[in-house]
Design a protein around this motif. Sequence first.
Motif, PDB file in Angstrom:
ATOM      1  N   TYR A   1      10.295  15.140 -19.001  1.00 32.85           N
ATOM      2  CA  TYR A   1      10.065  15.137 -17.553  1.00 32.85           C
ATOM      3  C   TYR A   1       8.752  14.428 -17.204  1.00 32.85           C
ATOM      4  CZ  TYR A   1       7.592  16.992 -13.521  1.00 32.85           C
ATOM      5  OH  TYR A   1       6.804  17.105 -12.406  1.00 32.85           O
ATOM      6  N   ALA A   2       7.662  14.836 -17.862  1.00 32.38           N
ATOM      7  CA  ALA A   2       6.351  14.283 -17.541  1.00 32.38           C
ATOM      8  C   ALA A   2       6.264  12.802 -17.909  1.00 32.38           C
ATOM      9  CB  ALA A   2       5.255  15.075 -18.251  1.00 32.38           C
ATOM     10  N   GLY A   3       6.717  12.447 -19.109  1.00 32.07           N
ATOM     11  CA  GLY A   3       6.676  11.048 -19.536  1.00 32.07           C
ATOM     12  C   GLY A   3       7.570  10.162 -18.690  1.00 32.07           C
ATOM     13  N   GLY A   4       8.748  10.665 -18.332  1.00 30.94           N
ATOM     14  CA  GLY A   4       9.640   9.894 -17.473  1.00 30.94           C
ATOM     15  C   GLY A   4       9.048   9.646 -16.101  1.00 30.94           C
ATOM     16  N   SER A   5       8.350  10.651 -15.564  1.00 31.10           N
ATOM     17  CA  SER A   5       7.694  10.475 -14.267  1.00 31.10           C
ATOM     18  C   SER A   5       6.626   9.378 -14.339  1.00 31.10           C
ATOM     19  CB  SER A   5       7.056  11.796 -13.816  1.00 31.10           C
ATOM     20  OG  SER A   5       8.030  12.794 -13.607  1.00 31.10           O
ATOM     21  N   ILE A   6       5.855   9.396 -15.406  1.00 32.44           N
ATOM     22  CA  ILE A   6       4.798   8.392 -15.565  1.00 32.44           C
ATOM     23  C   ILE A   6       5.391   6.983 -15.650  1.00 32.44           C
ATOM     24  CG2 ILE A   6       2.965   7.568 -17.083  1.00 32.44           C
ATOM     25  CD1 ILE A   6       2.495  10.517 -17.870  1.00 32.44           C
TER      26      ILE A   6
ATOM     27  N   TYR B   1       0.832  -1.203   0.000  1.00 32.56           N
ATOM     28  CA  TYR B   1       0.000   0.000   0.000  1.00 32.56           C
ATOM     29  C   TYR B   1       0.869   1.257   0.000  1.00 32.56           C
ATOM     30  CZ  TYR B   1      -3.439   3.448   1.592  1.00 32.56           C
ATOM     31  OH  TYR B   1      -4.234   4.560   1.709  1.00 32.56           O
ATOM     32  N   SER B   2       1.925   1.265   0.788  1.00 33.12           N
ATOM     33  CA  SER B   2       2.824   2.427   0.835  1.00 33.12           C
ATOM     34  C   SER B   2       3.459   2.676  -0.523  1.00 33.12           C
ATOM     35  CB  SER B   2       3.910   2.208   1.897  1.00 33.12           C
ATOM     36  OG  SER B   2       3.349   2.039   3.170  1.00 33.12           O
ATOM     37  N   THR B   3       3.933   1.597  -1.152  1.00 32.09           N
ATOM     38  CA  THR B   3       4.547   1.740  -2.475  1.00 32.09           C
ATOM     39  C   THR B   3       3.524   2.204  -3.505  1.00 32.09           C
ATOM     40  OG1 THR B   3       6.063  -0.069  -1.921  1.00 32.09           O
ATOM     41  CG2 THR B   3       5.903   0.546  -4.239  1.00 32.09           C
ATOM     42  N   TYR B   4       2.300   1.709  -3.375  1.00 28.94           N
ATOM     43  CA  TYR B   4       1.239   2.119  -4.298  1.00 28.94           C
ATOM     44  C   TYR B   4       0.945   3.615  -4.175  1.00 28.94           C
ATOM     45  CZ  TYR B   4      -3.211   2.009  -6.788  1.00 28.94           C
ATOM     46  OH  TYR B   4      -4.223   2.241  -7.674  1.00 28.94           O
ATOM     47  N   CYS B   5       0.963   4.136  -2.957  1.00 26.30           N
ATOM     48  CA  CYS B   5       0.752   5.575  -2.751  1.00 26.30           C
ATOM     49  C   CYS B   5       1.872   6.393  -3.385  1.00 26.30           C
ATOM     50  CB  CYS B   5       0.654   5.875  -1.258  1.00 26.30           C
ATOM     51  SG  CYS B   5      -0.846   5.263  -0.459  1.00 26.30           S
TER      52      CYS B   5
ATOM     53  N   LEU C   1       6.910   1.442 -10.230  1.00 25.99           N
ATOM     54  CA  LEU C   1       6.521   1.324  -8.825  1.00 25.99           C
ATOM     55  C   LEU C   1       5.206   0.571  -8.657  1.00 25.99           C
ATOM     56  CD1 LEU C   1       7.476   4.867  -7.447  1.00 25.99           C
ATOM     57  CD2 LEU C   1       8.684   2.703  -7.091  1.00 25.99           C
ATOM     58  N   LEU C   2       4.304   0.691  -9.637  1.00 33.64           N
ATOM     59  CA  LEU C   2       3.073  -0.102  -9.606  1.00 33.64           C
ATOM     60  C   LEU C   2       3.384  -1.591  -9.582  1.00 33.64           C
ATOM     61  CD1 LEU C   2       0.636   1.626 -12.165  1.00 33.64           C
ATOM     62  CD2 LEU C   2       0.430   1.592  -9.679  1.00 33.64           C
ATOM     63  N   LEU C   3       4.323  -1.997 -10.413  1.00 36.61           N
ATOM     64  CA  LEU C   3       4.684  -3.411 -10.467  1.00 36.61           C
ATOM     65  C   LEU C   3       5.376  -3.857  -9.175  1.00 36.61           C
ATOM     66  CD1 LEU C   3       5.934  -3.596 -14.171  1.00 36.61           C
ATOM     67  CD2 LEU C   3       3.731  -4.324 -13.249  1.00 36.61           C
ATOM     68  N   VAL C   4       6.154  -2.963  -8.584  1.00 37.53           N
ATOM     69  CA  VAL C   4       6.772  -3.281  -7.291  1.00 37.53           C
ATOM     70  C   VAL C   4       5.697  -3.492  -6.226  1.00 37.53           C
ATOM     71  CG1 VAL C   4       8.246  -2.399  -5.429  1.00 37.53           C
ATOM     72  CG2 VAL C   4       8.925  -2.089  -7.813  1.00 37.53           C
TER      73      VAL C   4
ATOM     74  N   LEU D   1       5.535 -10.961  -9.633  1.00 43.81           N
ATOM     75  CA  LEU D   1       5.449  -9.734 -10.424  1.00 43.81           C
ATOM     76  C   LEU D   1       4.148  -9.623 -11.186  1.00 43.81           C
ATOM     77  CD1 LEU D   1       7.143  -7.236 -11.068  1.00 43.81           C
ATOM     78  CD2 LEU D   1       8.031  -8.429 -13.077  1.00 43.81           C
ATOM     79  N   TRP D   2       3.559 -10.763 -11.581  1.00 48.04           N
ATOM     80  CA  TRP D   2       2.345 -10.731 -12.395  1.00 48.04           C
ATOM     81  C   TRP D   2       1.282 -11.591 -11.704  1.00 48.04           C
ATOM     82  CZ3 TRP D   2       0.960  -7.810 -16.491  1.00 48.04           C
ATOM     83  CH2 TRP D   2      -0.205  -8.158 -17.168  1.00 48.04           C
TER      84      TRP D   2
END
Length: 483
Positions: free
Chosen positions: A456-461, A298-302, A467-470, A479-480
């Motif tokens: 910048y914006a695309g790299g952030s996404i 949950y923390s990583t998801y946030c 991080l979603l996968l983490v 992982l899946w």
Amino acid sequence: MCTKRREHDLHTPVQLLFPPSCLFHNNAMSDSEKLPTTIDSSLQGIDSASGSQPSLSYDRQKTAVTFDQEIPNEQASHQKFQTHLGEAPDGGMRAWLAVFATALVTFSTFGFSNSWGVFQAYYEENILRHTPPSNIAWIGSTQYALTYLPSLVSGRLFDLGYFKIPFFAASCVIVACTFLTAECTQFWQLFLTQGVGLGVGCGFVFSPAIVIVSQWFSKRRGLALSATALGAALGSIVFPVAAQNLIPLIGFKWTVRVFGLMLMAAMGTANIFLRRRLPPINVRGGLFNLKAFHNKAYSTYCVSGIVILLGLYTELTYISVSAVAIGVSKDFSFYLIAIANAASAFGRLSSGLLGDKIGALNTMAIFTAVTGITTIAWPFAKDGSQLIAIVTIHGFSIGAYISLYSAPAVAMGKMEDAGRRVGVFMSIIGFGGIAGPPISGAIRTATGGFVAAGYYAGGSILFGVALLLVAQYLHLGRLWGKF
């Protein structure tokens, strides 16, 4: 005073939050003084030594839970009630009315907020033409962020049972601030009304509406949430197209007033049809439950949400301005936002169907990665046709994250605490929303173009997708997988 136990008292597994020595007579208490009841997970009221049980006189006491007059087996009755609370109907008239009402909420909140690019372009050329674009972007980013930030409070209030009054009050704020925006002529006025006022109002209605839909749906939750997001897609199409056609005919002020009337009708209908399914439960932990962050997933998801929102709205914010810069007509530049949002309607629906098959987080990762790539590619478009192709793909892919981001937060804990958990998540990621577009605007001003801002914006996404996968790996141990 305490009631005496009698043989014909009705025994029940309800544990009242009264002092254990006695039960209070309801007639001696005002409505505001009555304490809520909670369902104990086990019959802890049974005295193991004596076998006695706390009893409740049926003819003298009233509780929030009703039971049959004859209960042959308390445990069976308790299990029956637990099933009623836990199983979502996944359909039916009331469930789909909740989806319809929430779609009207998303129409009025994100549908209006996602049309900010129209206002950004208009303000740069008219009302605020002497104000730097990065400063103007603070109005839109504040509105975006405050759609998320109040969720911490609204989610907790929802869990405690305070829903209808805050929802109605916030609806009134949305309508009032829209009408006030039409009268603004200075930056600080627009910031307070369109940025702060509209943002706070949207924040107090959005999070509870999403949780209500999650109460009504379980197996088909992805489809239901995507259906609600269609309201945002529709609003993101209607408002830019209406602005493009109405401003030359009736002027900016009356165009915004028409928007106010549209929001009044939509939020009024939502107030009528939106109903919660489960009763409120006073779960422990206060407003901000730090124990939720003991869950590493949950923390990583946030954190992933913050990073993704740093870049998610950059392209939609500046697409009209960038189109004019490469020679696209001003009239057609307004339609680019409508094209992107029309494509997002298909993306939201298809991502919901796919999310029910392979999991919400897997679907979000795939679609949002495409969003990051199109954000990087957007500044390299040389003409209108290339822009149309990019914004179509971008709009289709961005719909998945907006539609499904509440689903993993709901799944990472118990349903009775879902309002607070989703509220905390949305409040945290709001900080990414408030900072993202102004940072992109500052990069654009410093470099004289949108290429660096796109990186910048695309790299952030894309980093947020990683991080979603983490988060998924921490939750499932692989992982899946689907959850």
